[in-house]
Structures are given as C-alpha cells and as structure tokens.
Motif scaffolding. Structure first.
Motif, PDB file in Angstrom:
ATOM      1  N   ASP A 138      -0.573 -21.482 -23.230  1.00 62.12           N
ATOM      2  CA  ASP A 138       0.588 -22.276 -22.820  1.00 62.12           C
ATOM      3  C   ASP A 138       1.845 -21.416 -22.950  1.00 62.12           C
ATOM      4  OD1 ASP A 138       2.491 -24.163 -22.236  1.00 62.12           O
ATOM      5  OD2 ASP A 138       1.711 -25.695 -23.599  1.00 62.12           O
ATOM      6  N   ILE A 140       4.590 -21.299 -21.281  1.00 58.93           N
ATOM      7  CA  ILE A 140       5.859 -22.018 -21.126  1.00 58.93           C
ATOM      8  C   ILE A 140       6.330 -22.548 -22.475  1.00 58.93           C
ATOM      9  CG2 ILE A 140       7.004 -23.974 -20.034  1.00 58.93           C
ATOM     10  CD1 ILE A 140       6.260 -21.760 -18.090  1.00 58.93           C
ATOM     11  N   ARG A 144       9.725 -21.354 -24.634  1.00 64.89           N
ATOM     12  CA  ARG A 144      10.742 -22.336 -25.052  1.00 64.89           C
ATOM     13  C   ARG A 144      10.943 -22.320 -26.555  1.00 64.89           C
ATOM     14  NH1 ARG A 144       8.783 -27.064 -20.778  1.00 64.89           N
ATOM     15  NH2 ARG A 144       9.916 -26.182 -18.976  1.00 64.89           N
ATOM     16  N   TYR A 187      -0.048  -9.885 -16.799  1.00 66.51           N
ATOM     17  CA  TYR A 187       1.096 -10.243 -15.969  1.00 66.51           C
ATOM     18  C   TYR A 187       1.583  -9.036 -15.174  1.00 66.51           C
ATOM     19  CZ  TYR A 187       1.765 -14.620 -18.584  1.00 66.51           C
ATOM     20  OH  TYR A 187       1.603 -15.859 -19.139  1.00 66.51           O
ATOM     21  N   LYS A 191       5.459 -11.927 -12.024  1.00 61.84           N
ATOM     22  CA  LYS A 191       4.797 -13.108 -12.567  1.00 61.84           C
ATOM     23  C   LYS A 191       5.440 -13.544 -13.875  1.00 61.84           C
ATOM     24  CE  LYS A 191       1.774 -16.366 -13.087  1.00 61.84           C
ATOM     25  NZ  LYS A 191       1.883 -17.610 -12.280  1.00 61.84           N
ATOM     26  N   GLU A 194       8.789 -15.214 -13.057  1.00 62.41           N
ATOM     27  CA  GLU A 194       8.575 -16.575 -12.572  1.00 62.41           C
ATOM     28  C   GLU A 194       8.311 -17.535 -13.737  1.00 62.41           C
ATOM     29  OE1 GLU A 194       5.356 -16.567  -9.837  1.00 62.41           O
ATOM     30  OE2 GLU A 194       6.379 -15.310  -8.351  1.00 62.41           O
ATOM     31  N   THR A 195       7.503 -17.091 -14.685  1.00 58.91           N
ATOM     32  CA  THR A 195       7.189 -17.914 -15.848  1.00 58.91           C
ATOM     33  C   THR A 195       8.434 -18.169 -16.689  1.00 58.91           C
ATOM     34  OG1 THR A 195       4.977 -16.917 -15.890  1.00 58.91           O
ATOM     35  CG2 THR A 195       5.669 -18.115 -17.853  1.00 58.91           C
ATOM     36  N   HIS A 197      11.583 -18.179 -15.611  1.00 57.40           N
ATOM     37  CA  HIS A 197      12.464 -19.097 -14.883  1.00 57.40           C
ATOM     38  C   HIS A 197      12.022 -20.547 -15.092  1.00 57.40           C
ATOM     39  CE1 HIS A 197      14.666 -15.878 -13.249  1.00 57.40           C
ATOM     40  NE2 HIS A 197      13.989 -15.671 -12.129  1.00 57.40           N
ATOM     41  N   GLU A 198      10.719 -20.773 -15.045  1.00 61.19           N
ATOM     42  CA  GLU A 198      10.215 -22.126 -15.240  1.00 61.19           C
ATOM     43  C   GLU A 198      10.482 -22.622 -16.660  1.00 61.19           C
ATOM     44  OE1 GLU A 198       5.984 -24.634 -15.104  1.00 61.19           O
ATOM     45  OE2 GLU A 198       6.068 -22.575 -14.340  1.00 61.19           O
ATOM     46  N   ALA A 199      10.313 -21.742 -17.629  1.00 60.20           N
ATOM     47  CA  ALA A 199      10.466 -22.145 -19.022  1.00 60.20           C
ATOM     48  C   ALA A 199      11.920 -22.326 -19.443  1.00 60.20           C
ATOM     49  CB  ALA A 199       9.800 -21.113 -19.928  1.00 60.20           C
ATOM     50  N   GLY A 201      14.665 -22.917 -17.541  1.00 61.72           N
ATOM     51  CA  GLY A 201      15.423 -23.950 -16.846  1.00 61.72           C
ATOM     52  C   GLY A 201      16.848 -23.553 -16.514  1.00 61.72           C
ATOM     53  N   ASP A 202      17.821 -24.318 -17.027  1.00 59.72           N
ATOM     54  CA  ASP A 202      19.228 -24.136 -16.669  1.00 59.72           C
ATOM     55  C   ASP A 202      19.966 -23.135 -17.549  1.00 59.72           C
ATOM     56  OD1 ASP A 202      18.971 -26.003 -14.640  1.00 59.72           O
ATOM     57  OD2 ASP A 202      19.531 -27.683 -15.935  1.00 59.72           O
TER      58      ASP A 202
END
Length: 241
Positions: A138, A140, A144, A187, A191, A194-195, A197-199, A201-202
């Motif tokens: 996991d 992400i 975080r 990775y 890749k 991208e991971t 950016h998803e994790a 967020g803002d």
C-alpha cells in the motif's frame, strides 16, 4: 506447552515470518545475516554512486538537518547520513535486520511498520526510503504517513524498472535464485511520480530525480535519463517555511 500456548506461539511465528500477508526475505535469517556482505562485496561500487546521487539531491534543501530512514535494515545507509551533516534515526519492521543494526549504529532505532509510523506530525525534517519502497503493498498509505511525519520532504532511493538487470532478476526468481526481489514491485521515475501525485493530493511540492547504476564501461555514471539500475528522487515540500 499447552494447546493454547502452542496456538499463541504459532500465531507469533506466523507474524514474524509474514508481513502484508506474504513471506518476506527480511524475516529469514538465511538472508538477513549476509545482507552487509553484499555491500562489502559485489554491490560496493554501486553503493558509492547511490550515495553520491542521494547526497546531491538532499543537500539541495538546506532546511534538512534531521532525517528518519524507514526500512533502515542493518543501518547500512542510516549510519552514512552523518557524513553529509544530517542527524539520522532508523526504523524497520524486521527484528533480524535491526538486531544487526544496533551493533553498527550509535543512533536511535525503532521496530515499526511504515504504514503506521509511531511519530507525531513534522517530527523530522525529511524522511527517506532507501532500497525499501518497492516492498510496500500500500504505497499510497506509506507516502501519506511519511508526509505527515516529515516537515520538509521525502527522499527515495529505489531500484529502477528501466534496467537490463531486471530481466536477470526475474529469471533468477523463476529458478529460486534471488529471494531479495521476489516480492519487490520495481518502479520507474514516472511511475513513482504518478504514485506521489496520487498520495500527496493538493500539497505543494517540487520533484527532482537522477539515475545511476549504469555499466562500468559507460562514459558517465549519473544522468537525467530514466535508465539505469537505481534512481534517487527528492520531493521538496514548498508549502512550508
């Protein structure tokens, strides 16, 4: 030993043998006991260049004075940060790796899962994952958690999927010759970005990366192309002072 005690012992053993519901090499002393030997032998040259590119990226942020290295293992890299002026602490999920690390590293070490970091927000200036991020099911959640604990940024040193050596590793795994990479998820720089950016967020941040692990005969050993056995990537948080 009673049946209840045997059952409890069996559960503890299973927890030690497995993490993320699968067997991992870093819970097997057959592999952990020789981990340092690889860096002193066949990976020595690779380690030199890995440290060069990691230092180049992290030292661009003068705010970083303290660092937590997650997946520190035997503290191979953890005890190196001091050489570039950073006070480091290590954390790992493997008691066998940390069992060696306590004899090699003078700083603090903690046994803890990266998905649930036992630290308050902004405890460290930076958080690093060196040769470990490929093992998280996991990623992400791990990112975080790392962003919560780190004040100024994240540093990754990771095996590159864009490498001819990947084919060799996969063939070795088929024949049961390389346990170290059996559960690894390699990775590419894109890749991993991208991971991230998803994790994240803002959040506001800047990303910089560079590669190494090129053949010994190659005219350069560090470059900005996404090809090579290893790449370092730095996430610098720009939404904090």
């Amino acid at each position: 030993m009673s049946n209840i005690e045997k059952k409890e012992f069996s559960l503890v053993t299973k927890q030690l043998d497995q993490w993320q519901d699968r067997e991992e090499w870093f819970f097997n002393r057959e592999h952990t006991d020789v981990y340092e030997d690889y860096y002193e032998g066949p990976y020595k040259r690779a380690e030199v260049w890995q440290k060069k590119i990691l230092a180049k990226l992290i030292k661009k942020d003068p705010r970083v004075e303290t660092l937590l290295e997650y997946g520190c293992g035997t503290t191979r890299f953890t005890r190196w940060w001091e050489e570039i002026g950073i006070e480091a602490m290590g954390a790992d999920i493997s008691p066998f790796m940390l069992g060696q690390g306590v004899h090699l590293f003078d700083g603090d070490l903690v046994l803890a899962d990266s998905h649930h970091m036992p630290f308050k927000e902004n405890t460290f200036d930076a958080l690093a994952f060196i040769a470990t991020f490929a093992y998280y099911k996991d990623p992400i959640k791990v990112i975080r958690e790392a962003a919560r604990v780190s004040r100024y940024g994240l540093l990754f040193g990771i095996m590159n999927r864009n490498s001819p050596k990947l084919i060799r590793r996969r063939v070795q795994q088929v024949f049961g010759k390389n346990e170290y990479y059996r559960t690894a998820n390699f990775y590419t720089p894109n890749k991993l970005i991208e991971t991230l950016h998803e994790a994240l967020g803002d959040r506001l941040y800047k990303i910089e990366w560079t590669s190494t692990g090129l053949p010994k005969w190659f005219p350069v050993q560090q470059w900005g192309l996404p090809i090579g056995d290893f790449f370092a990537l730095h996430v610098k948080f720009t939404d904090v002072e």
